[in-house]
Design an enzyme around this catalytic site. Structure first.
Site, PDB file in Angstrom:
ATOM      1  N   TYR A  27       0.692  -8.116 -10.980  1.00 48.86           N
ATOM      2  CA  TYR A  27       1.604  -7.789  -9.890  1.00 48.86           C
ATOM      3  C   TYR A  27       2.598  -8.944  -9.757  1.00 48.86           C
ATOM      4  CZ  TYR A  27       2.586  -5.473  -5.405  1.00 48.86           C
ATOM      5  OH  TYR A  27       3.161  -4.775  -4.372  1.00 48.86           O
TER       6      TYR A  27
ATOM      7  N   THR B 119       6.715  16.645  -7.517  1.00 45.30           N
ATOM      8  CA  THR B 119       7.454  17.568  -8.382  1.00 45.30           C
ATOM      9  C   THR B 119       6.751  18.905  -8.585  1.00 45.30           C
ATOM     10  OG1 THR B 119       6.429  16.740 -10.408  1.00 45.30           O
ATOM     11  CG2 THR B 119       8.443  15.638  -9.676  1.00 45.30           C
TER      12      THR B 119
ATOM     13  N   GLY C 192       5.314  11.514   2.852  1.00 41.13           N
ATOM     14  CA  GLY C 192       4.036  11.041   3.394  1.00 41.13           C
ATOM     15  C   GLY C 192       4.246   9.836   4.288  1.00 41.13           C
ATOM     16  N   GLY C 193       3.974   8.644   3.764  1.00 42.66           N
ATOM     17  CA  GLY C 193       4.130   7.434   4.563  1.00 42.66           C
ATOM     18  C   GLY C 193       5.483   6.765   4.382  1.00 42.66           C
TER      19      GLY C 193
ATOM     20  N   THR D 295       0.992   9.657  -6.224  1.00 43.13           N
ATOM     21  CA  THR D 295       1.416   8.460  -6.955  1.00 43.13           C
ATOM     22  C   THR D 295       0.324   7.880  -7.839  1.00 43.13           C
ATOM     23  OG1 THR D 295       0.794   7.040  -5.103  1.00 43.13           O
ATOM     24  CG2 THR D 295       3.090   7.763  -5.197  1.00 43.13           C
TER      25      THR D 295
END
Lengths: 579, 579
Positions: free
Chosen positions: A489, A282, A148-149, A228
């Site tokens: 984070y 997957t 993708g990105g 994701t």
């Protein structure tokens, strides 16, 4: 796009003739084109090394790339429906498709290269071509890896060196169309290769938004968000990807997985649609999805609050999470990250400089905020004007109860926008021998403070045990609120000049930190996913029967294993890539 | 509990000496103990038959029950850990565990009985015993069917007559404990057999709620909510079950599926936890779950609004769904259901009667509401007092724009509460030869009106084609709002005295209606699930590869098929039960 660094090639942190850091380009207001006089001194203080700025590591990009494994039968099969320019073996292209943005990947990209990269890169232009690719892969026994990105930080795109079959990267960038927009029912069908910036732009022309803004939104794609299980910074307002996704079409090894209708919510027994969330390449190739839309907010306001200590800030975050309706984004940065934000400020001039100086004097003087302890919350409010106003009032009242002080909208906007610009800093510091990266987790509220302390302590210890130079940089922010807990984070970095295997050290320390996270009750990941980097930890949190089922449900759809992005957990080779 | 009717034995609709309908017991205020003078005349008008009230069908309960299939090896194995009273072959108990509450099931219960009911009913008291049962089932090759509240309307509990193995119903009622409550992180771990009324009561003692209120909340269980992907009436405030569920423990044929931690949200690749939602007893036995909690609302207010036409009411619902924050519950009933609500009112007395009469005169006179066209919306507001007040204001303003008129809190409360009491009416009318039941769907907003019209028309046609007596009763309400669409809940009934196979006709007409629902873009089910009744329709909405994967992922966990609640869709026998 940069070939060997994050993001757009027009944006880069560099050092000017006066030895100060500047940012190239015009892309990020408040950062691009600015001189940041305080940043370099601050970096030196933080890592505890007075490193020389002229010692910039030169990128060895492009690294050597092995000849591709030949797959003539596959090529012959796909050339029946692909144009010549839709399939390539060009070394740089294969290289780009074989990595994401972990420290070890970016380091390898500039030095040794990878033991294995995709042998072919293909660019399907429609769903039929994707089906053709999957058929050909099954028939000729090659591996497919959707692309993708390319922004992941989980080694999701790394190729398994021991894979004996040819590996074909399926680049989805030509499938980036919005197929339809239904403003009445607030839905759109969008092709999976569409990157966030394109989706935002096109929907905005209709007065609409998906509301999904992960940090990588400029580059990451709809298909990647689904694969994701992504989270957007404004999830309080718009939800995470699982809340936004209404339908998904997937080309699997067993055929096309699709539905004949899209409904708002349903109960249909086992629901394969939901199984695609977090599938990490997957289960097949996501070709398109139907997503929920929202009207663009009437009002958008930024805000910020400073607190004397992280504990006070966290207590405010907890109390805020008890509210029914939260601002679109609320983030609490710790003191080190607050300092980072200050260090990133361009030199103020004139009246602005005076005002800023006066505020600084007031805050750190009479008001008693300690520059080495204070923390900040950045806020984004979105919605109807009246709601935003009422919400602001409540939030600032609540902050006051925790000793918080309003820090102004500009700081809030800056804090939010820095998310996009800051991603470029890692590549800058890497050039100066500072290895740095992020990792994240989610945890129930009552364990948040302890988790942060344990992780920071463990990183300090691990840094010390390895006798690494200077001090580790470890900082965190609380980026998402839930009723039951929050997302934390972390950034971790250290100076590595003269260290024999810095990337190995980095990943060992990160793994130690991850163990500490899990021991403290934190998740393997809040939104980055597991990829190859964190896959082994799945065994630590799931019962053996659950792990086995996880793998057999994949095998049920893809018995031949053509979507071999992840090695089965039972395999001895797991994990063999990092370090 | 009633043996052959819905709910608690203390509550029943009956006819008093004066020939008027009354409700026994004290359980449902506004209904229990009341005389409902208008209900019988209204029923007669609606079905178009002036049926005699003395012709009450006598229940043939209990029907014949076959001798249980002997499974001595299973019994010997489980007697090692179960007390004698934890396993039974008593006919009435087996009978109760072999059905839910569809028309055909309740009819069979009072007449012919079932071709097959469970051979044994077991009552495990803890997780270890459930594991023992599953081990024994695998070893001795018997079928297990989990049993929660027994309230389903999907034939989920019906036993497949051609099943050659012994069938064991696993009644979860002894596993109904709240294991822990964590008020700081707003979570509780609750055993799967806990019924809603118990969960509500115990959490309320701590000032907390799950907020999950399906119509069946008094009887249905946490395990059942997960297995059927349930929706609560207050989902606008608290979310549906998928939003509330944080963790789930399941004893599967492959072993225990469990996690070592509970986090607010995570990205861990394929996530088996989410696969259990909607599993309908086919993947294993849910033993416990961790759910999100909410503080009990400071304020709870009811409300109602009347509109001149359904179209106006629906336009209001659509506009309301565009708001960011909705009342906890908003439901729009059509004219027939509005009339039903009026017919269910006890005789008013004194001043109340006068007030009601005056309001009626005003509404149907000068204000121009037509009693045969007008519709109503019932509202529940929950939250902080200030929020509730503000919300009320906005909702009523919006209603005004659509010609709506405030109908008072009492009517709103009555409308909401009737949901619980009304479930008993079906058994009353059945005794008077009126077959009735509900079915539901979800659909994008733009298709809602058309779907309703098509379904109603098709039912009228089908009723006509079969030359059934009188008129069909078909009525709907919009019960859930989403940004993208809504849930529509239908009631269908017809008078059946003298009809040769009324249950067969009923199910044929319902199947016709369901086809019409799907053709109009509606889902197979919004929250009831598919069970055995609607399973075949799954083939109409999913691609063959998706259907096949759905079944193979179950087989991956349970290759022997001991959780045989549903027959594979590939099987010729699907559907062979109804009609």
């Amino acid at each position: 796009m940069s070939a060997d660094e994050w993001g757009f090639a027009d944006t880069s942190f560099t050092v000017n003739a006066e030895g100060a850091i500047t940012v190239t380009g015009h892309r990020y207001p408040g950062l691009s084109g600015e001189v940041l006089p305080n940043l370099l001194p601050w970096f030196r203080t933080v890592v505890g090394i007075d490193f020389a700025i002229e010692n910039e590591e030169r990128s060895g990009y492009p690294p050597p790339v092995d000849e591709p494994k030949d797959a003539p039968a596959f090529v012959a099969a796909v050339r029946k429906f692909l144009e010549p320019e839709q399939i390539t073996t060009r070394a740089e292209v294969r290289l780009r498709h074989g990595h994401g943005h972990t420290v070890s990947e970016i380091n390898a990209l500039k030095t040794t290269g990878f033991p294995r990269v995709p042998d072919y890169v293909v660019y399907p232009a429609d769903e039929t071509q994707v089906m053709g690719l999957v058929d050909a892969a099954i028939e000729t026994d090659v591996v497919l890896m959707p692309y993708g990105g390319g922004t992941n930080v989980t080694e999701a795109l790394r190729c398994l060196p021991w894979e004996e079959r040819a590996i074909v990267s399926v680049d989805m960038s030509r499938m980036s169309r919005i197929e339809w927009i239904d403003p009445v029912n607030r839905m759109a069908k969008i092709q999976a290769g569409a990157p966030g910036r394109l989706i935002q732009k096109q929907l905005a022309e209709h007065g609409l938004t998906m509301g999904h803004e992960p940090d990588s939104v400029e580059l990451s794609t709809l298909g990647g968000w689904i694969a994701t299980n992504a989270s957007g910074m404004k999830k309080n307002q718009y939800g995470n990807i699982e809340d936004i996704l209404l339908d998904v079409t997937v080309i699997s090894a067993a055929g096309k997985l699709e539905r004949s209708q899209v409904v708002p919510r349903e109960s249909i027994g086992l629901d394969p649609k939901t199984w695609m969330i977090g599938s990490e390449g997957t289960l097949g190739i996501v070709t398109s999805a139907v997503v929920k839309l929202f009207p663009l907010p009437e009002e958008q306001r930024y805000g910020s609050i400073i607190f004397k200590t992280f504990e006070e800030g966290l207590a405010f975050m907890y109390d805020l999470a008890q509210e029914e309706k939260l601002p679109a984004s609320v983030r609490l940065v710790d003191n080190l990250q607050f300092q980072f934000g200050q260090a990133l400020k361009p030199a103020a001039k004139g009246a602005k400089k005076l005002k800023s100086k006066a505020e600084r004097w007031l805050v750190t003087g009479p008001l008693g905020f300690d520059p080495n302890k204070m923390v900040a919350v950045t806020l984004v409010f979105e919605g109807a004007r009246a709601d935003v106003e009422q919400q602001e009032k409540r939030v600032y009242e609540l902050a006051k109860n925790h000793g918080g002080r309003k820090g102004g909208a500009e700081n809030g906007k800056r804090g939010y926008m820095l998310t996009f610009g800051i991603a470029y800093i890692r590549d800058f510091v890497l050039r100066h021998h500072i290895l740095g990266e992020s990792f994240e987790t989610s945890v129930p509220w009552s364990q948040a403070q302890e988790l942060i302390e344990r992780v920071k302590r463990r990183i300090y210890e691990a840094h010390d045990e390895r006798k690494l130079p200077g001090r580790p940089f470890v900082s965190c922010r609380v980026t998402q609120l839930y009723e039951t807990g929050c997302c934390i984070y972390f950034y971790m970095a250290f100076y590595s000049k003269g260290v024999s295997d810095p990337v190995g050290d980095y990943h060992e320390i990160e793994a130690e930190a991850r163990k500490e996270v899990i021991a403290a009750g934190g998740s393997i990941s809040h939104h980055h996913g597991v990829g190859k980097l964190r896959l082994p930890f799945v065994r630590d949190i799931m019962s053996p029967a659950m792990v086995a089922w996880r793998e057999s449900m994949k095998a049920a759809l893809d018995p031949q294993g053509i979507f071999a992005a992840q090695r089965p957990l039972a395999d001895e080779h797991v994990p063999a890539l990092t370090g």
